[in-house]
Design an enzyme around this catalytic site. Structure first.
Site, mmCIF file in Angstrom:
data_model
loop_
_atom_site.group_PDB
_atom_site.id
_atom_site.type_symbol
_atom_site.label_atom_id
_atom_site.label_comp_id
_atom_site.label_asym_id
_atom_site.label_seq_id
_atom_site.Cartn_x
_atom_site.Cartn_y
_atom_site.Cartn_z
ATOM 1 N N GLY A 239 0.746 -1.407 0.147
ATOM 2 C CA GLY A 239 -0.168 -0.045 -0.143
ATOM 3 C C GLY A 239 0.693 1.103 0.095
ATOM 4 N N GLN A 240 2.122 1.096 -0.192
ATOM 5 C CA GLN A 240 3.101 2.148 -0.035
ATOM 6 C C GLN A 240 2.785 3.047 -1.411
ATOM 7 O OE1 GLN A 240 7.078 1.380 1.199
ATOM 8 N NE2 GLN A 240 6.355 -0.304 2.457
ATOM 9 N N SER A 241 2.963 4.514 -1.245
ATOM 10 C CA SER A 241 2.340 5.237 -2.291
ATOM 11 C C SER A 241 3.385 4.898 -3.576
ATOM 12 C CB SER A 241 2.317 6.875 -1.966
ATOM 13 O OG SER A 241 3.611 6.962 -1.603
ATOM 14 N N TYR B 286 4.351 2.199 -4.582
ATOM 15 C CA TYR B 286 3.946 0.784 -5.184
ATOM 16 C C TYR B 286 2.439 0.883 -5.580
ATOM 17 C CZ TYR B 286 8.321 -0.872 -2.988
ATOM 18 O OH TYR B 286 9.434 -1.034 -2.798
#
Lengths: 583, 197
Positions: B72-74, B76
């Site tokens: 969920g990291q921006s 990725y």
């Protein structure tokens, strides 16, 4: 979505939070973002100015909620979060500069108080107060003597004496009674604060505190022992500060001062290295990469190099209220946020306006960075005490809108000029070396051409090869017209006697042609008497006998019966016989 | 495909395989939820932030799940859209205690719903309003209001309050998901996917 669009920023920001009554009154120098609990979630640390005389607080926000409040003793002049030790977990301390002190908080608890060294006291002033203490002089006398010291002395009076001088006469007795027993102290106050990495450029490396004082000094403090590592002097009082570099390697402190100048201090120099004199007072100072962007009171934004060379200047639509840097290395975005008095926040990359954010109130402080878990968060507080949090969209793209007048973009596009070939270079070299010889050769050839042309002309005249007769006794002019598509053409020769009054007689026309190609009905014709001025058409028919689609010249001679050479000659370029070609 | 396979499919002996895409912001609890749904002997002890994505497989009473647990990291999040096409269902996890980033979750959800591979597909979307055990967490009703879930008209969706660490609410969500695969209501087909609407 509608709220995002109505804010006029082109949908680049998400409105995460807006509390118009957060009661947060602060400036950009008193606001910072830091991971205060070591859980990789940044908190917002604010030095709240309260009403300006009371209610000063150190406030910490997590997400949308206020999680901690500490009362401050004095108005905060600046607030920074910095790493002061190497302990794990890496939790930064918060330094609040107010008055002559720096209050350091660790884990949001008071940890250390640093006070600036007191300044020299005027010995005369000390003597006068000494006498007042011993009762040798009364307050009226004291006031007179202090007044005279204030006018002459090079060392200024202490705050106590200045306060005393400003009192009404009915208050002075009480004031003297209250304070005469205490020793005089002269203190300066902190005007601005910054941080400087000590030896490494790591994000969580130990930082020194850099402070500017009302006494026009800049101090660099050791983060562990809180001793003064370095002292530098400025010609005037610093108000805004930007620090870059590392203390042990090389650093650069840029300070905007109260006299409207910007000074640049460097390692190993006690005096400023460069000075920029602005046309008006600076309001905000932001470093973008190696350049500085300064907002001034004359509603302008100016760019300078780190050596003080002016790069550009633009005029803003409203006065600047505050400025902050917007640095997002993951997206390669470096820009400057400028809060304006007309309730807008402009985002500039160099002199180009990238985006405009409309705010419901005038923005007094801006901070951009990682808040919570979101890297691109913009935090603003407003004049009315509101707190606004906006998050940059993941898909937001900023395009340069070059709105400033100037040379069009196409002007800076390089033309695709082909490279100079060796041949070109050799030729140029040769031309440069042998210019004289080449010029002579050219003139020689030109003269030769002229001679050849003149000779040909003379020959043509002599042998009457022209359609104008040159003889004075029989001036004639002739032109020829060929009509028809072929194979048979009508050839009309218009002959005119150009003499003024004398007629010409005994003339004949003869044709010379290739008889394999053409057949002329009357190759020899007699011309009647030519009256001057009239045009006599002489017609004959030419038939092309060749079917190969070729044409030839037919020569026409006008002859005089008594002369062997023709009077004039005409060459007729026959057209190609199309009739035969078509068949 | 052999006759035996078909026969076992008809008889319900062979479990239908479905691809599920697990989306949500970083730190919302996607990996923890998937970890809870896995059989306890294969569950990981410690959950770390996902890099890129993980593929997990587990079985329920009638279905065999292949879950793409996306990071969920921006940085990725741009990977998500490449998996939309193959997915038969979506699990969208929301950290209901993170009020500040609810707009970010809504933005990502809107991006997802308007993507060309998703907007014409009638696939079920299951929302987990996770971390409801936390003190300042929003209720699942409030979360669905903030994400404007009532605007999703063309897809079956369901929101469940959950606590992934203890596993509360996860089975309820999974049961709803099993009952809402479009191919389960019609005949069983062992083809590539069951997106016949």
């Amino acid at each position: 979505m509608s709220s995002v669009d109505s804010s006029g920023d082109g949908g680049k920001w998400l409105d995460a939070h807006y509390d118009p009554v957060a009661g947060l009154y602060t400036f950009s120098s008193c606001i910072d973002l830091a991971d205060l609990s070591g859980d990789r979630e940044s908190r917002l640390v604010v030095g709240d100015l309260g009403t300006g005389s009371s209610g000063m607080k150190l406030k910490v926000y997590r997400g949308t909620a206020l999680i901690s409040e500490n009362s401050l003793l004095d108005l905060p002049a600046g607030l920074v979060a910095f790493f002061m030790d190497l302990h794990e977990p890496r939790i930064p301390a918060v330094a609040v500069a107010s008055g002559p002190c720096i209050y350091v908080y660790k884990n949001l608890r008071p940890y250390f108080k640093f006070t600036l060294p007191s300044l020299d006291i005027n010995p005369l002033e000390q003597d006068v107060w000494q006498q007042a203490r011993e009762g040798q002089i009364d307050p009226v006398m004291l006031k007179e003597m202090l007044e005279s010291i204030r006018k002459k002395a090079d060392v200024p009076l202490s705050v106590r004496s200045l306060r005393f001088l400003s009192l009404e006469s009915d208050e002075v007795d009480e004031f003297v009674q209250l304070y005469k027993q205490q020793p005089i102290r002269r203190q300066t106050v902190i005007t601005c604060i910054g941080t400087l990495k000590k030896s490494t450029a790591d994000e969580d490396g130990i930082s020194c505190l850099v402070i500017g004082t009302e006494n026009s000094d800049v101090f660099i403090l050791d983060p562990e022992a809180f001793t003064i590592l370095c002292k530098m002097s400025l010609p005037t009082v610093p108000t805004i500060m930007d620090v870059t570099g590392q203390f042990d390697v090389e650093f650069r402190i840029t300070v905007a001062c109260r006299n409207g100048s910007i000074y640049i201090l460097r390692r190993e120099s006690e005096k400023p290295k460069y000075c920029i004199e602005l046309s008006s007072h600076p309001v905000g100072l932001v470093r973008v990469g190696k350049n500085m962007v300064v907002g001034c009171t004359d509603e302008s934004l100016q760019g300078f190099t780190q050596k003080g060379k002016k790069l550009w200047k633009i005029i803003l639509p409203a006065p600047v209220t505050t400025m902050a840097a917007m640095d997002l290395p993951t997206r390669g975005l470096q820009a400057v946020l400028v809060g304006l008095a007309n309730c807008q926040v402009h985002l500039y990359r160099d002199k180009n306006l990238l985006s405009t954010i409309k705010t419901p109130d005038t923005v007094t402080s801006i901070c951009f960075g990682r808040y919570g878990r979101e890297d691109g968060t913009l935090i603003m507080t407003t004049k009315g005490g509101g707190l606004m949090v906006k998050i940059l969209k993941r898909t937001a793209v900023f395009d340069d809108m070059d709105s400033t007048p100037g040379p069009p973009l196409a002007q800076s596009v390089r033309l695709n000029v082909p490279k100079k070939t060796k041949l070109y270079v050799d030729q140029t070299l040769r031309e440069r070396e042998n210019g004289l010889a080449m010029h002579r050769a050219f003139h020689m050839d030109l003269s030769r051409t002229r001679v050849a042309a003149a000779r040909a002309y003379v020959k043509a005249l002599e042998s009457s090869l022209t359609p104008m007769s040159s003889s004075l006794s029989k001036p004639l002019k002739m032109n020829a017209v060929v009509q028809g598509l072929g194979p048979s053409f009508k050839l009309t020769l218009n002959i005119q006697n150009t003499a003024s009054c004398r007629p010409i007689m005994n003339l004949a026309i003869n044709f010379l042609y290739d008889d394999n190609l053409y057949r002329i009905r009357n190759p020899y014709m007699k011309i009647p008497l030519l009256v001057p001025g009239l045009i006599y058409p002489v017609e004959t028919f030419v038939e092309c006998t060749s079917d190969k689609g070729i044409s030839d010249i037919i020569k026409v001679f006008v002859l005089h019966e008594e002369k062997s050479s023709p009077l004039l000659t005409a060459h007729i370029n026959m057209p190609v016989s199309e009739g035969l070609v078509l068949s | 495909m052999g006759l035996l396979d078909k026969l076992s499919g008809w008889l319900g002996l062979r479990k239908k395989e479905v691809n599920v895409l697990c989306l949500g912001l970083d730190n919302s609890g996607k990996t923890t939820i998937i970890n809870q749904l896995k059989p306890s002997n294969t569950a990981a002890q410690e959950i770390v932030p996902t890099i890129g994505f993980n593929i997990e497989k587990f079985k329920s009473s009638s279905l065999s799940f292949t879950v793409f647990d996306m990071s969920g990291q921006s940085r990725y999040r741009s990977l998500w859209e490449h998996y939309y096409k193959e997915s038969n269902a979506i699990i969208f996890v929301i950290d209901s205690s993170d009020k500040l980033r609810m707009v970010v979750a809504k933005e990502e959800l809107d991006n997802f719903l308007s993507h060309e591979d998703i907007c014409n597909k009638k696939i079920p979307v299951l929302f987990f309003a996770n971390k409801t055990d936390l003190r300042d967490a929003l209720s699942s009703v409030k979360v669905s209001q903030m994400l404007c879930l009532e605007n999703i008209k063309d897809k079956p969706w369901h929101i469940c309050a959950s606590n992934a660490i203890k596993g509360e609410g996860l089975q309820e969500g999974l049961d709803w998901l099993q009952g809402n695969f479009p191919f389960l209501s019609s005949y069983r087909d062992n083809g590539e996917n069951g997106s016949q609407n």
